[in-house]
Write a protein that holds these residues in place. Structure first.
Motif, PDB file in Angstrom:
ATOM      1  N   ARG A 121      -2.898  -3.875  -0.880  1.00  0.00           N
ATOM      2  CA  ARG A 121      -3.325  -2.558  -0.077  1.00  0.00           C
ATOM      3  C   ARG A 121      -3.104  -2.844   1.448  1.00  0.00           C
ATOM      4  O   ARG A 121      -2.281  -2.250   1.922  1.00  0.00           O
ATOM      5  CB  ARG A 121      -4.722  -2.359  -0.163  1.00  0.00           C
ATOM      6  CG  ARG A 121      -5.216  -1.639  -1.747  1.00  0.00           C
ATOM      7  CD  ARG A 121      -4.713  -0.358  -1.941  1.00  0.00           C
ATOM      8  NE  ARG A 121      -4.516   0.756  -0.641  1.00  0.00           N
ATOM      9  CZ  ARG A 121      -5.679   1.413  -0.334  1.00  0.00           C
ATOM     10  NH1 ARG A 121      -6.825   1.222  -0.900  1.00  0.00           N
ATOM     11  NH2 ARG A 121      -5.723   2.198   0.645  1.00  0.00           N
ATOM     12  N   SER A 127      -0.110   1.836  -1.140  1.00  0.00           N
ATOM     13  CA  SER A 127      -1.185   2.760  -1.555  1.00  0.00           C
ATOM     14  C   SER A 127      -1.999   2.603  -2.651  1.00  0.00           C
ATOM     15  O   SER A 127      -1.494   1.541  -3.303  1.00  0.00           O
ATOM     16  CB  SER A 127      -0.366   4.162  -1.524  1.00  0.00           C
ATOM     17  OG  SER A 127       0.323   4.195  -2.995  1.00  0.00           O
ATOM     18  N   VAL A 128      -2.880   3.443  -2.834  1.00  0.00           N
ATOM     19  CA  VAL A 128      -4.027   3.215  -4.049  1.00  0.00           C
ATOM     20  C   VAL A 128      -3.074   3.341  -5.429  1.00  0.00           C
ATOM     21  O   VAL A 128      -3.151   2.341  -6.335  1.00  0.00           O
ATOM     22  CB  VAL A 128      -5.073   4.068  -4.188  1.00  0.00           C
ATOM     23  CG1 VAL A 128      -5.876   4.104  -5.388  1.00  0.00           C
ATOM     24  CG2 VAL A 128      -5.884   3.799  -2.945  1.00  0.00           C
ATOM     25  N   GLN A 129      -1.968   4.088  -5.381  1.00  0.00           N
ATOM     26  CA  GLN A 129      -1.207   4.323  -6.542  1.00  0.00           C
ATOM     27  C   GLN A 129      -0.171   3.076  -6.821  1.00  0.00           C
ATOM     28  O   GLN A 129      -0.167   2.834  -7.912  1.00  0.00           O
ATOM     29  CB  GLN A 129      -0.571   5.685  -6.412  1.00  0.00           C
ATOM     30  CG  GLN A 129       0.362   6.045  -7.595  1.00  0.00           C
ATOM     31  CD  GLN A 129       1.224   7.149  -7.708  1.00  0.00           C
ATOM     32  OE1 GLN A 129       1.113   7.801  -6.343  1.00  0.00           O
ATOM     33  NE2 GLN A 129       1.788   7.592  -8.549  1.00  0.00           N
ATOM     34  N   THR A 131      -0.419   0.123  -5.655  1.00  0.00           N
ATOM     35  CA  THR A 131      -1.279  -1.062  -6.137  1.00  0.00           C
ATOM     36  C   THR A 131      -1.737  -0.920  -7.724  1.00  0.00           C
ATOM     37  O   THR A 131      -1.715  -2.011  -8.258  1.00  0.00           O
ATOM     38  CB  THR A 131      -2.555  -1.175  -5.122  1.00  0.00           C
ATOM     39  OG1 THR A 131      -2.140  -1.129  -3.666  1.00  0.00           O
ATOM     40  CG2 THR A 131      -3.362  -2.576  -5.324  1.00  0.00           C
ATOM     41  N   GLU A 139      -6.484   3.739 -10.985  1.00  0.00           N
ATOM     42  CA  GLU A 139      -6.545   3.962  -9.657  1.00  0.00           C
ATOM     43  C   GLU A 139      -8.012   3.871  -9.205  1.00  0.00           C
ATOM     44  O   GLU A 139      -8.225   3.300  -8.116  1.00  0.00           O
ATOM     45  CB  GLU A 139      -5.968   5.423  -9.459  1.00  0.00           C
ATOM     46  CG  GLU A 139      -4.500   5.368  -9.065  1.00  0.00           C
ATOM     47  CD  GLU A 139      -3.910   6.768  -8.565  1.00  0.00           C
ATOM     48  OE1 GLU A 139      -4.671   7.460  -7.805  1.00  0.00           O
ATOM     49  OE2 GLU A 139      -2.897   7.080  -9.109  1.00  0.00           O
ATOM     50  N   GLY A 140      -8.764   4.267 -10.067  1.00  0.00           N
ATOM     51  CA  GLY A 140     -10.314   4.057  -9.669  1.00  0.00           C
ATOM     52  C   GLY A 140     -10.616   2.812  -9.622  1.00  0.00           C
ATOM     53  O   GLY A 140     -11.640   2.316  -8.788  1.00  0.00           O
ATOM     54  N   VAL A 142      -8.769   0.309  -8.713  1.00  0.00           N
ATOM     55  CA  VAL A 142      -8.122  -0.305  -7.245  1.00  0.00           C
ATOM     56  C   VAL A 142      -9.145   0.110  -6.284  1.00  0.00           C
ATOM     57  O   VAL A 142      -9.326  -0.504  -5.347  1.00  0.00           O
ATOM     58  CB  VAL A 142      -6.894   0.249  -6.992  1.00  0.00           C
ATOM     59  CG1 VAL A 142      -6.378   0.060  -5.761  1.00  0.00           C
ATOM     60  CG2 VAL A 142      -6.027  -0.486  -8.251  1.00  0.00           C
ATOM     61  N   LYS A 143      -9.659   1.704  -6.251  1.00  0.00           N
ATOM     62  CA  LYS A 143     -10.457   1.929  -5.120  1.00  0.00           C
ATOM     63  C   LYS A 143     -11.787   1.352  -5.289  1.00  0.00           C
ATOM     64  O   LYS A 143     -12.300   0.837  -4.204  1.00  0.00           O
ATOM     65  CB  LYS A 143     -10.747   3.587  -5.651  1.00  0.00           C
ATOM     66  CG  LYS A 143      -9.484   4.443  -5.168  1.00  0.00           C
ATOM     67  CD  LYS A 143      -9.780   5.851  -5.385  1.00  0.00           C
ATOM     68  CE  LYS A 143      -8.836   6.806  -5.246  1.00  0.00           C
ATOM     69  NZ  LYS A 143      -9.079   8.150  -5.655  1.00  0.00           N
ATOM     70  N   SER A 144     -12.145   0.959  -6.182  1.00  0.00           N
ATOM     71  CA  SER A 144     -13.558   0.331  -6.495  1.00  0.00           C
ATOM     72  C   SER A 144     -13.389  -1.179  -5.978  1.00  0.00           C
ATOM     73  O   SER A 144     -14.363  -1.842  -5.080  1.00  0.00           O
ATOM     74  CB  SER A 144     -14.021   0.407  -7.841  1.00  0.00           C
ATOM     75  OG  SER A 144     -15.158  -0.514  -8.171  1.00  0.00           O
ATOM     76  N   THR A 146     -11.113  -2.379  -3.845  1.00  0.00           N
ATOM     77  CA  THR A 146     -10.961  -2.157  -2.344  1.00  0.00           C
ATOM     78  C   THR A 146     -12.206  -2.171  -1.596  1.00  0.00           C
ATOM     79  O   THR A 146     -12.595  -2.801  -0.850  1.00  0.00           O
ATOM     80  CB  THR A 146      -9.995  -0.984  -1.980  1.00  0.00           C
ATOM     81  OG1 THR A 146      -8.797  -1.165  -2.822  1.00  0.00           O
ATOM     82  CG2 THR A 146      -9.699  -0.910  -0.738  1.00  0.00           C
ATOM     83  N   SER A 147     -12.919  -1.238  -2.116  1.00  0.00           N
ATOM     84  CA  SER A 147     -14.435  -0.864  -1.396  1.00  0.00           C
ATOM     85  C   SER A 147     -15.240  -2.138  -1.570  1.00  0.00           C
ATOM     86  O   SER A 147     -15.883  -2.663  -0.748  1.00  0.00           O
ATOM     87  CB  SER A 147     -15.316   0.134  -2.030  1.00  0.00           C
ATOM     88  OG  SER A 147     -16.629   0.352  -1.676  1.00  0.00           O
TER      89      SER A 147
END
Length: 175
Positions: A121, A127-129, A131, A139-140, A142-144, A146-147
């Motif tokens: 990232r 981007s999230v997509q 990655t 994608e969820g 990856v977001k999780s 990342t956080s």
């Protein structure tokens, strides 16, 4: 030498070091990173004519291979029973190098999956997509990751990310 081999050699010449760096940031060990890159390049050579984006394939495969290498039983056994002295990063006199070393040390405290997401990232600028596609995850996830990864880095680095520079924080503490 045919065109296929010439193209592949040019690709390896241009991409070897960036792929090795990506693998190192993912797994934290230069030898494991080298093994991961060479394994991926051997597989890539066999598929060379069928792959549309060799650079994208190689980056995604290197991250996965570096994660897989750290999961192997011999890796855990070697790491836990090593008699060698641990590596110690000595801070450089310049703030930029010192910060880089601190971030690298902080990345080593993360799990390989969290590290892979953050490297793709923020260091690769994906981007999230992108990655999610590279890792084969939703994608969820990856977001999780990342956080969670950023939260752990903040805790390890004790940084408030308020926009203050390191020098400003140090100067404020001095007064």
């Amino acid at each position: 030498m045919d065109d296929r081999e010439t193209d592949f050699r040019a690709f390896v010449g241009a991409q070897m070091e960036p792929l090795r760096g990506l693998a190192y940031l993912t797994c934290g060990d230069w030898q494991v990173a080298e093994d991961a890159v060479l394994t991926v390049l051997a597989r890539l050579y066999l598929k060379w004519d069928r792959i549309d984006s060799p650079a994208g394939y190689a980056r995604a495969a290197v991250v996965r291979a570096a994660i897989d290498e750290t999961r192997r039983p011999w890796w855990r056994r070697e790491k836990s029973h090593s008699h060698a002295m641990p590596e110690r990063a000595l801070p450089d006199r310049t703030a930029a190098v010192d910060d880089r070393l601190q971030v690298r040390q902080a990345l080593r405290t993360l799990s390989p999956k969290l590290r892979a997401v953050l490297v793709l990232r923020f260091l690769e600028g994906r981007s999230v997509q992108e990655t999610a596609e590279a890792l084969g995850w939703p994608e969820g996830t990856v977001k999780s990751y990342t956080s969670r990864g950023l939260d752990r880095l903040r805790a390890v680095l004790s940084v408030d990310f308020s926009g203050e520079t390191r020098e400003e924080r140090h100067a404020a503490r001095a007064f």
